[in-house]
Design an enzyme around this catalytic site. Structure first.
Site, PDB file in Angstrom:
ATOM      1  N   HIS A 150       6.735  -0.715   9.433  1.00  0.00           N
ATOM      2  CA  HIS A 150       6.694  -1.589   8.163  1.00  0.00           C
ATOM      3  C   HIS A 150       7.230  -3.162   8.491  1.00  0.00           C
ATOM      4  O   HIS A 150       8.474  -2.982   8.989  1.00  0.00           O
ATOM      5  CB  HIS A 150       6.736  -1.194   6.689  1.00  0.00           C
ATOM      6  N   GLY A 210       3.407  -8.518  -0.745  1.00  0.00           N
ATOM      7  CA  GLY A 210       4.380  -8.721  -2.021  1.00  0.00           C
ATOM      8  C   GLY A 210       4.318 -10.037  -2.598  1.00  0.00           C
ATOM      9  O   GLY A 210       5.023 -10.395  -3.331  1.00  0.00           O
ATOM     10  N   LYS A 248       7.513   2.226  -1.628  1.00  0.00           N
ATOM     11  CA  LYS A 248       8.781   1.475  -1.119  1.00  0.00           C
ATOM     12  C   LYS A 248       9.893   2.075  -2.121  1.00  0.00           C
ATOM     13  O   LYS A 248       9.960   3.292  -2.375  1.00  0.00           O
ATOM     14  CB  LYS A 248       8.686   0.083  -1.606  1.00  0.00           C
TER      15      LYS A 248
HETATM   16  P1  PGA Z   1       2.000  -5.303  -1.244  1.00  0.00           P
HETATM   17  O1  PGA Z   1       2.526  -4.369   0.114  1.00  0.00           O
HETATM   18  O2  PGA Z   1       0.673  -4.540  -1.603  1.00  0.00           O
HETATM   19  O3  PGA Z   1       2.950  -5.311  -2.509  1.00  0.00           O
HETATM   20  O4  PGA Z   1       1.558  -6.716  -0.936  1.00  0.00           O
HETATM   21  C1  PGA Z   1       1.770  -3.756   0.923  1.00  0.00           C
HETATM   22  C2  PGA Z   1       2.757  -3.187   1.923  1.00  0.00           C
HETATM   23  O5  PGA Z   1       3.984  -3.586   2.050  1.00  0.00           O
HETATM   24  O6  PGA Z   1       2.417  -2.117   2.595  1.00  0.00           O
END
Ligand code: PGA
Length: 254
Positions: free
Chosen positions: A97, A175, A11
């Site tokens: 995404h 997240g 990200k």
């Molecule tokens: P996360 O995100 O592992 O932080 O939950 C996954 C993603 O957004 O691909």
């Protein structure tokens, strides 16, 4: 056996130097055995793709972009094309995404264009789908995912579709620290595989790589990856620490 992938989605995190450090840390920790378990992909911020590819190609892993334009080239200030991504060595691109859908208004119709352009430029699209919490609570999760997958992917011909990777990422798990249970993930992955079978046949469905994403970490990965229809993960937060990311890859038994 179909392929398995563990992909890190960094990200909008890390400066260039921090990114370089993390890449070398991952490269140094990755063993032959890890690389036999899964194809490892790192999706750093786009300005670091070339540097990341230099590290990746020497160490048996791959790079991907987190997003790309739905246009080929031209007057689209600030956009990054599939050809550009491909020209710096990336092999993958994340498409659709949930953060792109939520904050940048990306629709499945637009994502359908992105998937086609990615494929035309020899990038493997990692197409993300997944329901929001209110949709799951309303019992609409299967219908939501079905529509996403059908609209964005089911116009492709067999050869193109065979190259696409699907990532099921329930929005409520991203997240949040609340991952889908292995049973919830398995149920949806199996549903997606059946959709693929209905449209493209059994063989295509058996070979389709379907990743799980959403609060996947070194502790819960092995139970998720043990599910018959879960072929690896798209990892956000836990991909920002080498030890955690490596722990996820090692979540595969063999
Ligand atoms: P996360 O995100 O592992 O932080 O939950 C996954 C993603 O957004 O691909």
């Amino acid at each position: 056996m179909r392929g398995r992938i563990v992909a890190g989605n960094w990200k909008m995190n890390k400066t260039f130097e921090e990114a370089e450090d993390l890449l070398y840390e991952i490269a140094e920790s990755l063993t032959e055995e890890d690389l036999e378990k899964a194809t490892v992909v790192i999706c750093p911020p786009s300005p670091y793709l070339e540097m990341a590819h230099d590290v990746a190609k020497e160490n048996g892993f791959y790079t991907g972009a987190q997003n790309m334009s739905n246009k080929e080239s031209g007057a689209f200030t600030g956009e990054i094309s599939a050809a550009m991504i491909s020209s710096v060595g990336a092999a993958f691109v994340i498409v659709g995404h949930s953060e792109r859908r939520a904050y940048f208004g990306e629709t499945d119709e637009l994502l359908c264009e992105k998937v086609e352009i990615a494929l035309k430029n020899n990038l493997v699209p990692v197409f993300c789908c997944g329901e929001r919490l209110e949709e799951r609570n309303a019992g609409a999760h299967f219908a939501v995912v079905k529509k996403q997958v059908q609209t964005a992917l089911f116009n492709l011909g067999d050869e193109d579709f065979s190259k696409v990777v699907i990532a099921y990422e329930p929005v409520w798990a991203i997240g949040t620290g609340v991952n889908a249970t292995p049973e919830q993930a398995q149920e949806m992955h199996n549903f997606i595989r059946n959709l693929v079978a209905e449209k493209f046949g059994k063989k295509m469905a058996e070979e389709k790589i379907i990743l799980y994403g959403g609060s996947c970490n070194a502790t819960n990965a092995s139970a998720l990856f043990a599910q018959p229809d879960v072929d690896g993960g798209l990892i956000g937060g836990a991909s920002l620490k080498a030890s955690e990311f490596l722990g996820i890859i090692r979540g595969f038994d063999k």
